[in-house]
Every structure is written in C-alpha cells, then in structure tokens.
Design an enzyme around this catalytic site. Structure first.
Site, PDB file in Angstrom:
ATOM      1  N   LYS A  80       0.883  -1.161   0.000  1.00 55.51           N
ATOM      2  CA  LYS A  80       0.000   0.000   0.000  1.00 55.51           C
ATOM      3  C   LYS A  80       0.926   1.217   0.000  1.00 55.51           C
ATOM      4  CE  LYS A  80      -0.914  -0.842   4.890  1.00 55.51           C
ATOM      5  NZ  LYS A  80      -1.943  -1.139   5.859  1.00 55.51           N
ATOM      6  N   GLY A  81       0.409   2.365  -0.314  1.00 55.30           N
ATOM      7  CA  GLY A  81       1.280   3.531  -0.360  1.00 55.30           C
ATOM      8  C   GLY A  81       1.700   3.870  -1.777  1.00 55.30           C
ATOM      9  N   GLY A 123       1.633  -4.827  -9.981  1.00 53.88           N
ATOM     10  CA  GLY A 123       1.209  -3.570  -9.350  1.00 53.88           C
ATOM     11  C   GLY A 123       2.343  -2.556  -9.296  1.00 53.88           C
ATOM     12  N   ILE A 145       5.735 -14.354  -6.569  1.00 52.30           N
ATOM     13  CA  ILE A 145       5.558 -15.801  -6.433  1.00 52.30           C
ATOM     14  C   ILE A 145       4.452 -16.277  -7.377  1.00 52.30           C
ATOM     15  CG2 ILE A 145       6.361 -15.861  -4.034  1.00 52.30           C
ATOM     16  CD1 ILE A 145       3.322 -16.400  -3.296  1.00 52.30           C
ATOM     17  N   ASP A 146       3.606 -15.347  -7.840  1.00 49.76           N
ATOM     18  CA  ASP A 146       2.442 -15.737  -8.661  1.00 49.76           C
ATOM     19  C   ASP A 146       2.824 -16.125 -10.091  1.00 49.76           C
ATOM     20  OD1 ASP A 146       1.081 -14.913  -6.398  1.00 49.76           O
ATOM     21  OD2 ASP A 146       0.527 -12.970  -7.235  1.00 49.76           O
ATOM     22  N   ARG A 181      -9.518 -38.924   4.860  1.00 49.03           N
ATOM     23  CA  ARG A 181     -10.184 -37.631   4.685  1.00 49.03           C
ATOM     24  C   ARG A 181      -9.900 -37.042   3.310  1.00 49.03           C
ATOM     25  NH1 ARG A 181      -8.125 -35.231  10.435  1.00 49.03           N
ATOM     26  NH2 ARG A 181     -10.025 -35.656  11.628  1.00 49.03           N
ATOM     27  N   MET A 188      -1.618 -19.620  -2.912  1.00 45.43           N
ATOM     28  CA  MET A 188      -1.688 -18.262  -3.461  1.00 45.43           C
ATOM     29  C   MET A 188      -1.597 -18.287  -4.993  1.00 45.43           C
ATOM     30  SD  MET A 188       0.484 -15.863  -0.894  1.00 45.43           S
ATOM     31  CE  MET A 188      -0.253 -15.190   0.588  1.00 45.43           C
ATOM     32  N   GLU A 241      -6.165 -19.768  -4.872  1.00 47.15           N
ATOM     33  CA  GLU A 241      -7.045 -18.813  -4.169  1.00 47.15           C
ATOM     34  C   GLU A 241      -8.019 -18.117  -5.132  1.00 47.15           C
ATOM     35  OE1 GLU A 241      -4.619 -15.789  -2.324  1.00 47.15           O
ATOM     36  OE2 GLU A 241      -3.674 -15.221  -4.205  1.00 47.15           O
ATOM     37  N   ARG A 284     -11.066 -31.520   5.518  1.00 43.48           N
ATOM     38  CA  ARG A 284     -10.350 -30.467   6.245  1.00 43.48           C
ATOM     39  C   ARG A 284      -9.731 -29.547   5.207  1.00 43.48           C
ATOM     40  NH1 ARG A 284     -12.690 -32.412   9.875  1.00 43.48           N
ATOM     41  NH2 ARG A 284     -11.914 -33.186  11.876  1.00 43.48           N
TER      42      ARG A 284
HETATM   43  O1  F6P Z   1       1.083 -11.284  -5.247  1.00 42.66           O
HETATM   44  C1  F6P Z   1       1.651 -12.070  -4.233  1.00 42.66           C
HETATM   45  C2  F6P Z   1       0.617 -12.482  -3.234  1.00 42.66           C
HETATM   46  O2  F6P Z   1       1.254 -13.316  -2.273  1.00 42.66           O
HETATM   47  C3  F6P Z   1      -0.613 -13.177  -3.828  1.00 42.66           C
HETATM   48  O3  F6P Z   1      -0.378 -14.509  -4.177  1.00 42.66           O
HETATM   49  C4  F6P Z   1      -1.610 -12.986  -2.709  1.00 42.66           C
HETATM   50  O4  F6P Z   1      -2.910 -12.980  -3.216  1.00 42.66           O
HETATM   51  C5  F6P Z   1      -1.246 -11.632  -2.161  1.00 42.66           C
HETATM   52  O5  F6P Z   1       0.093 -11.365  -2.542  1.00 42.66           O
HETATM   53  C6  F6P Z   1      -1.377 -11.501  -0.663  1.00 42.66           C
HETATM   54  O6  F6P Z   1      -1.115 -10.202  -0.295  1.00 42.66           O
HETATM   55  P1  F6P Z   1      -0.868  -9.711   1.202  1.00 42.66           P
HETATM   56  O7  F6P Z   1       0.571  -9.967   1.517  1.00 42.66           O
HETATM   57  O8  F6P Z   1      -1.200  -8.279   1.164  1.00 42.66           O
HETATM   58  O9  F6P Z   1      -1.773 -10.521   2.086  1.00 42.66           O
END
Ligand code: F6P
Length: 366
Positions: A80-81, A123, A145-146, A181, A188, A241, A284
C-alpha cells in the site's frame, strides 16, 4: 535525454508482496553498479523512501554482504502507499487517496539520482511505468511468487513458492490417508493458477482447481467418489485462491482497501464444505498463505535474482532504459516495460502441464 556515460548514482526499490530472491537482486544490482563506479541507494518500503528521504539507505558492498540466501528484503516493501493513490486517513476514520507522485519525482532529482531499478510485480511495475511517463529512467525487475507477469518465462520467487507448496502437499498425504479424509490446500497465485498447477502436479494431488478453469463442484465430487470406489479413501485437492465454480465470482477477503489490491481467499473452505455435504466424506481445509512467500530462496531463484540484478545494470550501462529484464532461456533479455504490464500471464489451457495433469487422471473440475 538519458546519457549512460553520465550515470553516477542509482537507486533500488522493492515493492508489493515480498518474494524469495529479492535480496539476491539487491546484491547483484548493487555490486554490478559499484563495479562501474556508480553510487547505489536503497529506497526503503517501496516508494515511501522517496516521500520521506530519511527512509533512504546507502548500499555499499558491506550492506549487501551475505544476503543472497535470505528471504524477505533488506529494504522492506509495501503493497500500500502507491504515490499516485496515496491513502490518507481523515479524523473520522474514512480513507481517501491523494496523488503524491510529483513529490517522488522532485525527491528523485533532489537526491541526484540518474535511474531507478524497480523490483516488483504487476502492481509495482504499473506504478513504475507511470513514473517513466513522468521522466524517471527505470529498469523493471520481475518479481512475484504468482508468476503472472507477461514477457518473462519465469519471475523469481515462484520456484521457491512452488517448492514450499509441494512440500506441504507431500506432508498432507500421510495424514489424509491415515484419517481417510479429503484434504483441501488453498495456495496463493491471485488470478493465475501457476502455483496450484505446478505444486499440485508435483505433489501428486488428485484434484487441482485453478482460476483459468472454472470448476463444476459435481465433477470435483465425482472424482472423490471414483477414488472411494477404487479403494482410495482419501483425496488431496489443491485449490488456487482465485479458483471459482463456473458462474460464481472469485471469493474475496473483505472489501477492497483504498490504494491496494483486493485480497482473495476462502475458496478452499468453500470446496471443503461442498465436498463434505455432497459426498459425506470428512474434509479439512488449510490455507498455506504467506508461508509460500517465506524462507530461503531456492537455488533457481537465487541465481535468477542475481542474473536479473546484473542484467538491470548492464541495461543501464548500455543506455537501455524503461525496460524490464526478462528470462528468455538461455538468456536474460530486456523488453519494453509497458509491453510487460499490458496483460497478465495466466496458465494457457493448452499448455503441456495441463495436458500432463489430464493424462495422469488429475481432475481439473471441468
Ligand atoms: O502477489 C503475491 C501475493 O502473495 C498473492 O499470491 C496474494 O494474493 C497476495 O500477494 C497476498 O497479499 P498480502 O501480503 O497483502 O496478504
């Protein structure tokens, strides 16, 4: 007009979520720049160091000694920022945004900087592109990492995150089998399924759900039941996610905050409840979360980080600015930054990894 022969001082910043390998890039950029006789500064906490100059640090050989193998970033980071949409909190608690980008530009010149090496994901690199348009010479270094940045075969950080997720999936097998299970692991990746697909396949998941393939929960349950009928009384589901059932939006964690990306999450728990209700199996779910961003970078990410850092300095020395360094095996090339952020790199539906998953009988929910 940018003149590479006149470079005296450069700065580095790391923005967005951290990723294993950031320190390797900082080290390589710093050492390669010092080698050319340039001074190097680290801007702390994303762009904050250029809004508050006390948050700048001089980087010399000592400052970057012994950091290649360390996770995190010695410069700190921030998601942020954004100076173009800087959040300001009013007395009544409401948050609005103001444009502080001109302060950043003024401070860049005040510090006598000639160029900025911006290490970031989509970003942060979009912010970098806006500063290019305001006249700051920039080299982008793709981090996340994405692995969702176009133009580079791989971002650094991804390999380590996949290894962490694979290790977790390996560990879940024994407990899933012992208790008969269905275990759901949410990983992520934001809007891309790279981590889920690569870790799921490497960790022998039975079902992999990614945003690129909206799923049908009945088909997910059918796979669990086929395994049950075959005497396999447990199943492992890896869920990105950003995965979502066809016709349903991605699940988000709370409302979007001013000046930052919306946070995804909750789909693992949703899938767990649906499978339990429809199949009667005990389920779970776990969310791997920030574990995937932590720890020491893999050898691959260290090396890629070092190569990216050195390439960033080479680009500057050759007068190539406003580009992003990118992995294009066997080499590292430079592509225009605006081209790199034009689109997101998601998992192609016809890629061989998806074909491999299908060939191995892994259910993808379609
Ligand atoms: O973009 C990297 C990432 O780890 C994504 O995989 C995840 O959705 C997001 O950042 C999580 O962000 P934060 O660290 O703000 O929870």
């Amino acid at each position: 007009m940018f003149d590479a022969t006149k470079i005296k001082r450069i700065a580095i910043n790391t923005g967005g979520g951290d990723a294993p390998g950031l320190n390797a890039v900082i080290r390589a950029t710093t050492l390669a720049a010092l080698e050319r006789g340039w001074e190097v500064y680290g801007i702390r906490h994303g762009y904050r160091g250029l809004l508050d100059l006390d948050d700048m640090m001089r980087l010399d050989a000592k400052a970057v000694r012994g950091i290649t193998h360390l996770g995190g970033t010695i410069l700190g980071t921030a998601n942020k920022g954004n100076p173009f949409e800087f959040p300001v909190k009013a007395a009544d608690g409401t948050v609005s945004v103001v444009d502080r980008s001109d302060e950043v530009v003024a401070n860049f010149h005040k510090c006598g900087l000639d160029a900025l090496v911006c290490i970031g994901g989509d970003g942060s690199l979009r912010i970098a592109q806006k500063f290019i348009e305001k006249g700051i010479p920039i080299i982008g270094v793709p981090k996340t990492i994405d692995n969702d940045l176009a133009g580079t075969v791989m971002t650094f950080g991804f390999d380590t995150a996949v290894a962490t997720a694979t290790d977790a999936i390996d560990k879940l097998h024994s407990t899933a089998e012992a208790h008969e299970r269905v275990m759901i692991v949410e990983v992520m990746g934001r809007y891309a399924g790279w981590i889920a697909m690569n870790a799921g396949l490497s960790g022998s998941a039975d079902i992999i759900l990614i945003p690129e393939i909206p799923f049908d929960i009945d088909k997910v349950c059918a796979k669990v039941q086929r395994r049950e009928a075959a005497g396999r009384h447990f199943s492992i589901v890896v869920c990105a996610e950003g995965a979502h059932p066809a016709g349903m939006d991605m699940l988000v964690r709370g409302p979007k905050e001013a000046g930052r990306e919306v946070l995804l999450g909750g789909i693992g728990e949703y899938v767990a409840k649906e499978i339990a209700a429809r199949t009667g199996k005990e389920t779970r779910s776990i969310v791997l979360g920030h574990l995937q961003r932590g720890g020491s970078p893999s050898t691959f990410d260290r090396l890629l980080g070092l190569r990216f850092g050195a390439a960033a300095v080479r680009c500057l020395a050759e007068g190539k600015i406003n580009v992003m360094v990118a992995l294009d095996p066997p080499t590292v090339k430079a592509i225009p930054l605006n081209q790199a952020i034009e689109r997101m790199k998601t998992v192609p539906l016809d890629c061989d990894t998806i074909q491999t998953a299908r060939a191995l009988g892994v259910a993808l929910g379609d």
